[in-house]
Design a protein around this motif. Structure first.
Motif, PDB file in Angstrom:
ATOM      1  N   ILE A  70      16.197  42.559 -13.496  1.00 14.32           N
ATOM      2  CA  ILE A  70      15.925  41.683 -14.632  1.00 14.32           C
ATOM      3  C   ILE A  70      17.092  41.678 -15.608  1.00 14.32           C
ATOM      4  O   ILE A  70      17.371  40.683 -16.274  1.00 14.32           O
ATOM      5  N   VAL A  71      17.821  42.799 -15.681  1.00 13.43           N
ATOM      6  CA  VAL A  71      18.994  42.872 -16.562  1.00 13.43           C
ATOM      7  C   VAL A  71      20.057  41.889 -16.094  1.00 13.43           C
ATOM      8  O   VAL A  71      20.659  41.164 -16.907  1.00 13.43           O
ATOM      9  N   LEU A 114      13.388  34.008 -23.431  1.00 14.45           N
ATOM     10  CA  LEU A 114      12.449  34.765 -24.260  1.00 14.45           C
ATOM     11  C   LEU A 114      11.469  35.559 -23.397  1.00 14.45           C
ATOM     12  O   LEU A 114      11.186  36.728 -23.675  1.00 14.45           O
ATOM     13  N   VAL A 115      10.960  34.932 -22.344  1.00 19.86           N
ATOM     14  CA  VAL A 115      10.015  35.609 -21.450  1.00 19.86           C
ATOM     15  C   VAL A 115      10.681  36.779 -20.726  1.00 19.86           C
ATOM     16  O   VAL A 115      10.112  37.872 -20.621  1.00 19.86           O
ATOM     17  N   VAL A 119       9.669  40.702 -20.863  1.00 20.57           N
ATOM     18  CA  VAL A 119       9.347  41.483 -19.659  1.00 20.57           C
ATOM     19  C   VAL A 119      10.212  42.738 -19.599  1.00 20.57           C
ATOM     20  O   VAL A 119       9.734  43.829 -19.271  1.00 20.57           O
ATOM     21  N   GLU A 120      11.501  42.583 -19.931  1.00 18.35           N
ATOM     22  CA  GLU A 120      12.406  43.735 -19.910  1.00 18.35           C
ATOM     23  C   GLU A 120      11.940  44.800 -20.904  1.00 18.35           C
ATOM     24  O   GLU A 120      11.899  45.994 -20.578  1.00 18.35           O
ATOM     25  N   ASP A 121      11.582  44.383 -22.119  1.00 17.60           N
ATOM     26  CA  ASP A 121      11.106  45.327 -23.130  1.00 17.60           C
ATOM     27  C   ASP A 121       9.819  46.006 -22.678  1.00 17.60           C
ATOM     28  O   ASP A 121       9.633  47.212 -22.891  1.00 17.60           O
ATOM     29  N   LYS A 122       8.935  45.233 -22.053  1.00 17.97           N
ATOM     30  CA  LYS A 122       7.673  45.790 -21.564  1.00 17.97           C
ATOM     31  C   LYS A 122       7.926  46.835 -20.487  1.00 17.97           C
ATOM     32  O   LYS A 122       7.290  47.891 -20.469  1.00 17.97           O
ATOM     33  N   GLU A 123       8.864  46.537 -19.578  1.00 18.98           N
ATOM     34  CA  GLU A 123       9.199  47.489 -18.517  1.00 18.98           C
ATOM     35  C   GLU A 123       9.757  48.788 -19.110  1.00 18.98           C
ATOM     36  O   GLU A 123       9.411  49.883 -18.665  1.00 18.98           O
TER      37      GLU A 123
END
Length: 206
Positions: A70-71, A114-115, A119-123
């Motif tokens: 995702i990064v 934004l999504v 998702v990255e922050d959630k992971e």
């Protein structure tokens, strides 16, 4: 201009299907990555984006084509956004009227970014939670070793069945099931239930 990108370093046969899909959505130029080194394909992709001009649209079959993490994907989408470009992901099956509207494609790119960041922050948060939980388990195991024989029934019990019995006892106690009934149902002694209850109440007060 619609510029397609095909990441082809894994499966050559799949790329033919992607070519056909891109032709159907009006791609005028296709960039194909033929290398076998996964570290090089994103370098080529980023260099290709540098050659694109404002209002160009990068067309890909799926978000996986932009990177293996995702990064990596966020890195590419940010670069597209910084250059004033748009993106069209074919397998999202967006309505044709959206595909033909550059302004809507541009808006979709910003929403996608934004999504992805969310998702990255959630992971990251989930990883931190799992790490914290792991540290709790390690601490509990160390404490149990230091205080003698590990408890048979606890939330950290080695045997999954013993852990399940522990949580069943807690659940039944919370529903005011009589201790005698719990002992008969779970085939454990009343003293064991009292011990679990005392430990649970102690931990809950902490």
């Amino acid at each position: 201009m619609r510029i397609g990108y095909v990441k082809n370093w894994r499966q050559v046969n799949t790329s033919t299907e992607k070519f056909e899909k891109m032709k159907k959505v009006g791609v005028e130029k296709i960039i194909v990555e033929l290398g076998t080194n996964k570290d090089n394909y994103q370098k080529m992709l980023l260099e290709s984006i540098e050659s694109m001009v404002e209002k160009d649209i990068l067309v890909i079959d799926s978000l996986d084509d932009l990177g293996d993490s995702i990064v990596d994907i966020i890195n590419v989408v940010r670069k597209l956004d910084d250059k004033g470009l748009a993106i069209h992901v074919i397998n999202t099956n967006v309505d044709r009227k959206f595909v033909d509207d550059w302004n809507l494609q541009r808006l979709l790119l910003k929403q996608l970014l934004l999504v992805l960041v969310w998702v990255e922050d959630k992971e990251k948060n989930e990883i931190k939670k799992r790490q914290a939980k792991g540290m709790e388990v390690i601490k509990a195991l160390k404490d149990s070793r230091g205080s003698g024989r590990p408890k048979k029934y606890s939330q950290y019990a080695k045997d999954p069945e013993d852990r399940e019995i522990y949580f069943n006892v807690i659940q039944m106690l919370n529903h005011d099931v009589p201790i005698t009934k719990i002992a008969e149902s779970l085939k454990i002694s009343r003293n064991t239930i009292y011990t679990i209850k005392e430990e649970y109440l102690h931990n809950d007060n902490d």
